[in-house]
Write a protein that holds these residues in place. Structure first.
Motif, PDB file in Angstrom:
ATOM      1  N   THR A 141      -8.468  -3.699   1.816  1.00 18.84           N
ATOM      2  CA  THR A 141      -7.088  -4.299   1.543  1.00 18.84           C
ATOM      3  C   THR A 141      -6.176  -3.591   2.630  1.00 18.84           C
ATOM      4  O   THR A 141      -5.262  -4.109   3.542  1.00 18.84           O
ATOM      5  CB  THR A 141      -6.489  -4.294   0.477  1.00 18.84           C
ATOM      6  OG1 THR A 141      -7.536  -4.842  -0.505  1.00 18.84           O
ATOM      7  CG2 THR A 141      -5.052  -4.748   0.339  1.00 18.84           C
ATOM      8  N   ARG A 166       1.783   3.970  -4.654  1.00 18.93           N
ATOM      9  CA  ARG A 166       0.857   5.360  -4.201  1.00 18.93           C
ATOM     10  C   ARG A 166      -0.620   5.445  -4.817  1.00 18.93           C
ATOM     11  O   ARG A 166      -0.911   6.146  -5.241  1.00 18.93           O
ATOM     12  CB  ARG A 166       1.672   6.574  -4.305  1.00 18.93           C
ATOM     13  CG  ARG A 166       2.217   6.598  -6.101  1.00 18.93           C
ATOM     14  CD  ARG A 166       2.762   7.998  -6.192  1.00 18.93           C
ATOM     15  NE  ARG A 166       3.409   8.093  -7.545  1.00 18.93           N
ATOM     16  CZ  ARG A 166       4.110   8.909  -8.046  1.00 18.93           C
ATOM     17  NH1 ARG A 166       3.918  10.165  -7.492  1.00 18.93           N
ATOM     18  NH2 ARG A 166       4.571   8.669  -9.486  1.00 18.93           N
ATOM     19  N   SER A 167      -0.995   3.985  -4.902  1.00 18.65           N
ATOM     20  CA  SER A 167      -2.231   3.925  -5.803  1.00 18.65           C
ATOM     21  C   SER A 167      -3.626   4.697  -4.768  1.00 18.65           C
ATOM     22  O   SER A 167      -3.023   4.434  -3.536  1.00 18.65           O
ATOM     23  CB  SER A 167      -2.678   2.623  -6.071  1.00 18.65           C
ATOM     24  OG  SER A 167      -2.934   1.671  -4.879  1.00 18.65           O
ATOM     25  N   HIS A 189       7.744   5.110  -4.736  1.00 17.23           N
ATOM     26  CA  HIS A 189       6.924   4.987  -6.150  1.00 17.23           C
ATOM     27  C   HIS A 189       7.924   4.765  -7.073  1.00 17.23           C
ATOM     28  O   HIS A 189       9.138   4.584  -6.855  1.00 17.23           O
ATOM     29  CB  HIS A 189       5.802   5.880  -6.162  1.00 17.23           C
ATOM     30  CG  HIS A 189       6.439   7.449  -6.038  1.00 17.23           C
ATOM     31  ND1 HIS A 189       7.234   8.113  -6.932  1.00 17.23           N
ATOM     32  CD2 HIS A 189       6.398   8.295  -5.005  1.00 17.23           C
ATOM     33  CE1 HIS A 189       7.811   9.182  -6.461  1.00 17.23           C
ATOM     34  NE2 HIS A 189       7.143   9.142  -5.301  1.00 17.23           N
ATOM     35  N   SER A 190       7.414   4.669  -8.418  1.00 17.31           N
ATOM     36  CA  SER A 190       8.406   4.368  -9.414  1.00 17.31           C
ATOM     37  C   SER A 190       9.492   5.454  -9.848  1.00 17.31           C
ATOM     38  O   SER A 190      10.415   5.270 -10.426  1.00 17.31           O
ATOM     39  CB  SER A 190       7.531   4.027 -10.933  1.00 17.31           C
ATOM     40  OG  SER A 190       7.069   5.186 -11.121  1.00 17.31           O
ATOM     41  N   VAL A 209       2.833  -2.905  -5.383  1.00 12.75           N
ATOM     42  CA  VAL A 209       3.197  -2.376  -6.421  1.00 12.75           C
ATOM     43  C   VAL A 209       2.949  -2.944  -7.687  1.00 12.75           C
ATOM     44  O   VAL A 209       2.647  -2.427  -8.966  1.00 12.75           O
ATOM     45  CB  VAL A 209       4.904  -2.187  -6.690  1.00 12.75           C
ATOM     46  CG1 VAL A 209       5.515  -0.996  -6.020  1.00 12.75           C
ATOM     47  CG2 VAL A 209       5.424  -3.471  -6.213  1.00 12.75           C
ATOM     48  N   GLY A 210       2.359  -4.048  -7.783  1.00  7.04           N
ATOM     49  CA  GLY A 210       2.059  -4.792  -8.866  1.00  7.04           C
ATOM     50  C   GLY A 210       3.174  -5.336  -9.892  1.00  7.04           C
ATOM     51  O   GLY A 210       3.039  -5.536 -10.994  1.00  7.04           O
ATOM     52  N   VAL A 229       1.463  -7.100  -0.204  1.00 10.48           N
ATOM     53  CA  VAL A 229      -0.058  -6.909  -0.749  1.00 10.48           C
ATOM     54  C   VAL A 229      -0.250  -7.513  -2.207  1.00 10.48           C
ATOM     55  O   VAL A 229      -1.304  -7.770  -2.633  1.00 10.48           O
ATOM     56  CB  VAL A 229      -0.495  -5.116  -0.677  1.00 10.48           C
ATOM     57  CG1 VAL A 229      -1.867  -5.143  -1.392  1.00 10.48           C
ATOM     58  CG2 VAL A 229      -0.496  -4.709   0.549  1.00 10.48           C
ATOM     59  N   GLY A 230       1.028  -7.381  -2.828  1.00 12.10           N
ATOM     60  CA  GLY A 230       0.705  -7.962  -4.227  1.00 12.10           C
ATOM     61  C   GLY A 230       0.181  -9.230  -4.540  1.00 12.10           C
ATOM     62  O   GLY A 230       0.540 -10.304  -3.883  1.00 12.10           O
ATOM     63  N   ILE A 231      -0.355  -9.480  -5.481  1.00 12.30           N
ATOM     64  CA  ILE A 231      -0.857 -10.398  -6.030  1.00 12.30           C
ATOM     65  C   ILE A 231      -0.602 -10.496  -7.924  1.00 12.30           C
ATOM     66  O   ILE A 231      -1.195  -9.850  -8.594  1.00 12.30           O
ATOM     67  CB  ILE A 231      -2.424 -10.721  -6.120  1.00 12.30           C
ATOM     68  CG1 ILE A 231      -2.899 -10.717  -4.687  1.00 12.30           C
ATOM     69  CG2 ILE A 231      -3.037 -11.992  -6.592  1.00 12.30           C
ATOM     70  CD1 ILE A 231      -4.303 -10.615  -4.513  1.00 12.30           C
ATOM     71  N   THR A 270      -8.935  -9.219   2.466  1.00 10.34           N
ATOM     72  CA  THR A 270      -9.641  -7.965   1.884  1.00 10.34           C
ATOM     73  C   THR A 270     -10.997  -8.363   1.936  1.00 10.34           C
ATOM     74  O   THR A 270     -11.961  -7.424   2.306  1.00 10.34           O
ATOM     75  CB  THR A 270      -9.174  -8.050   0.516  1.00 10.34           C
ATOM     76  OG1 THR A 270      -7.673  -7.594   0.742  1.00 10.34           O
ATOM     77  CG2 THR A 270      -9.985  -6.952  -0.271  1.00 10.34           C
TER      78      THR A 270
HETATM   79  P1  NDP Z   1      -1.185   0.168  -9.171  1.00 16.11           P
HETATM   80  O1  NDP Z   1      -0.831  -0.272 -10.599  1.00 16.11           O
HETATM   81  O2  NDP Z   1      -2.644   1.128  -8.985  1.00 16.11           O
HETATM   82  O3  NDP Z   1      -0.163   1.064  -8.445  1.00 16.11           O
HETATM   83  C1  NDP Z   1       1.037   0.644  -8.537  1.00 16.11           C
HETATM   84  C2  NDP Z   1       1.985   1.465  -7.689  1.00 16.11           C
HETATM   85  O4  NDP Z   1       3.428   0.910  -7.582  1.00 16.11           O
HETATM   86  C3  NDP Z   1       2.114   2.881  -8.294  1.00 16.11           C
HETATM   87  O5  NDP Z   1       2.056   3.989  -7.298  1.00 16.11           O
HETATM   88  C4  NDP Z   1       3.432   3.111  -9.084  1.00 16.11           C
HETATM   89  O6  NDP Z   1       4.357   4.037  -9.130  1.00 16.11           O
HETATM   90  C5  NDP Z   1       4.296   1.939  -8.094  1.00 16.11           C
HETATM   91  N1  NDP Z   1       5.406   1.294  -8.761  1.00 16.11           N
HETATM   92  C6  NDP Z   1       5.064   0.511  -9.843  1.00 16.11           C
HETATM   93  N2  NDP Z   1       6.337  -0.125 -10.273  1.00 16.11           N
HETATM   94  C7  NDP Z   1       7.350   0.456  -9.311  1.00 16.11           C
HETATM   95  C8  NDP Z   1       8.866   0.341  -9.331  1.00 16.11           C
HETATM   96  N3  NDP Z   1       9.479  -0.505 -10.170  1.00 16.11           N
HETATM   97  N4  NDP Z   1       9.207   0.806  -8.064  1.00 16.11           N
HETATM   98  C9  NDP Z   1       8.494   1.306  -7.211  1.00 16.11           C
HETATM   99  N5  NDP Z   1       7.258   1.448  -7.441  1.00 16.11           N
HETATM  100  C10 NDP Z   1       6.592   0.902  -8.431  1.00 16.11           C
HETATM  101  O7  NDP Z   1      -1.409  -1.134  -8.143  1.00 16.11           O
HETATM  102  P2  NDP Z   1      -2.381  -1.464  -6.791  1.00 16.11           P
HETATM  103  O8  NDP Z   1      -1.927  -0.443  -5.654  1.00 16.11           O
HETATM  104  O9  NDP Z   1      -3.920  -1.466  -7.427  1.00 16.11           O
HETATM  105  O10 NDP Z   1      -1.890  -2.800  -6.512  1.00 16.11           O
HETATM  106  C11 NDP Z   1      -0.568  -3.256  -6.256  1.00 16.11           C
HETATM  107  C12 NDP Z   1      -0.635  -4.788  -6.139  1.00 16.11           C
HETATM  108  O11 NDP Z   1      -1.295  -5.202  -4.997  1.00 16.11           O
HETATM  109  C13 NDP Z   1      -1.081  -5.366  -7.527  1.00 16.11           C
HETATM  110  O12 NDP Z   1      -0.147  -6.634  -7.359  1.00 16.11           O
HETATM  111  C14 NDP Z   1      -2.473  -5.884  -6.981  1.00 16.11           C
HETATM  112  O13 NDP Z   1      -2.767  -6.929  -7.739  1.00 16.11           O
HETATM  113  C15 NDP Z   1      -2.415  -6.119  -5.395  1.00 16.11           C
HETATM  114  N6  NDP Z   1      -3.515  -5.949  -4.864  1.00 16.11           N
HETATM  115  C16 NDP Z   1      -4.135  -6.908  -4.090  1.00 16.11           C
HETATM  116  C17 NDP Z   1      -5.116  -6.857  -3.094  1.00 16.11           C
HETATM  117  C18 NDP Z   1      -5.490  -7.789  -2.230  1.00 16.11           C
HETATM  118  O14 NDP Z   1      -6.500  -8.201  -1.881  1.00 16.11           O
HETATM  119  N7  NDP Z   1      -4.420  -8.599  -1.604  1.00 16.11           N
HETATM  120  C19 NDP Z   1      -6.240  -5.652  -3.543  1.00 16.11           C
HETATM  121  C20 NDP Z   1      -5.612  -4.642  -4.349  1.00 16.11           C
HETATM  122  C21 NDP Z   1      -4.443  -4.929  -5.009  1.00 16.11           C
HETATM  123  P3  NDP Z   1       3.764   5.315  -9.835  1.00 16.11           P
HETATM  124  O15 NDP Z   1       2.657   5.730  -9.143  1.00 16.11           O
HETATM  125  O16 NDP Z   1       4.877   6.329  -9.879  1.00 16.11           O
HETATM  126  O17 NDP Z   1       3.495   5.028 -11.303  1.00 16.11           O
END
Ligand code: NDP
Length: 293
Positions: A141, A166-167, A189-190, A209-210, A229-231, A270
């Protein structure tokens, strides 16, 4: 109004180029790259992903091997299967579809994959190689996101980039890739304070962020490039379900210089990058250069 970066078209072009590369790889070396995908259980979303991966791999000329295993498969069986595939010269890429059933330790399984066949780029060796600038496998991705940024901008040197999230699978590798391209990178990040102001500094925003539509148009610097990137599947007021990103598209498209839509942006890239990584791995395993398209 922003330029819409068409990920679907970009991915189709990349697959078209790879189809030619794989054909000439076969012609020159009599080798067909092999990708093994392992699915454990019946998760419907995973079944769709695995089917799409297999179909697209085959269309590009990759030998797609699917292992569909029962939900009750033991961790030991899965580890044995991976050990066999690590030894099999016909398999260049191994992908274990996540999530795995709860009784299986996903980290243990992912870490058992030979790093040179880890086309997802999740193995700690590949994480380390990415952060030290070595020749590892790059997670699909972030790689697809970078390809679209480079195609749109060319050289990214000196640009301010903000990665929101920051995943291990998106945010951190994206940070490393942008840093390698000599961007000045901030990871939010959050717990980030004044996140809107942080994002407003960015020439490039990558949102992973999701949280549906978290990043608003008002957060975006006019003219910035936004990679969403979000879905997220949400239910509309009319009771219908639809996919949205982590960026509020309708407001962001008015301010940004360029933006990826959801669906049709990062998502299609991806799988295309998974196939790309399989070809890269096949070339490395056989000590040959990447063929010309
Ligand atoms: P994760 O849940 O593993 O990580 C989310 C990150 O976002 C964390 O670092 C978290 O911070 C941060 N976050 C959450 N809420 C907030 C907020 N309110 N403000 C700021 N930062 C925030 O998610 P992924 O990285 O796995 O996935 C992110 C998105 O990407 C999802 O929607 C997923 O579906 C999508 N995705 C899409 C793919 C594609 O092929 N297009 C592939 C993989 C993912 P903290 O660390 O502090 O908790």
């Amino acid at each position: 109004m922003a330029h819409i970066i068409d990920g679907k078209q970009f991915a189709a072009n990349l697959r078209g180029k790879m189809t030619k590369q794989i054909a000439s790889f076969k012609e020159q070396h009599d080798i067909v790259p092999g990708l093994a995908v392992v699915l454990v259980g019946e998760d419907p979303a995973s079944q769709v992903y695995v089917r799409n991966k297999g179909k697209q791999a085959t269309e590009c000329g990759i030998n797609s091997i699917e292992h569909k295993l029962e939900e009750t498969t033991s961790e030991a069986f899965l580890l044995d299967l991976i050990a066999d595939m690590n030894q099999d010269p016909a398999i260049n890429g191994i992908l274990v579809q996540l999530p795995l059933p709860k009784h299986i330790d996903a980290d243990k399984v992912l870490n058992a994959i030979d790093p040179a066949k880890d086309v997802d780029g999740f193995h700690p060796i590949n994480v380390g190689l990415l952060s030290t600038g070595g020749k590892g496998m790059i997670p699909c991705t972030p790689l697809g996101s970078l390809m679209m940024l480079q195609d749109y901008h060319g050289d990214l040197t000196g640009m301010n980039a903000v990665v929101v999230g920051r995943s291990n699978i998106v945010g951190k590798p994206m940070f490393n890739l942008l840093l390698q391209q000599s961007c000045t990178v901030t990871v939010a990040h959050s717990r980030t304070k004044n996140i809107e102001e942080v994002v407003r500094e960015a020439d490039i925003v990558v949102a992973a962020v999701g949280v549906p539509e978290l990043v608003k148009g008002a957060w975006i610097k006019p003219g910035a490039t936004v990679i969403d990137v979000g879905i997220n599947r949400i239910t509309t007021d009319e009771g219908k379900t639809k996919l949205v990103g982590d960026v509020e598209f309708d407001s962001a498209v008015e301010v940004a210089g360029a933006i990826t839509p959801v669906p049709g942006g990062v998502g299609p890239m991806t799988i295309a990058c998974l196939l790309y990584n399989t070809l890269v791995a096949a070339c490395r395993h056989n000590n040959v250069e990447m063929p010309e398209a």
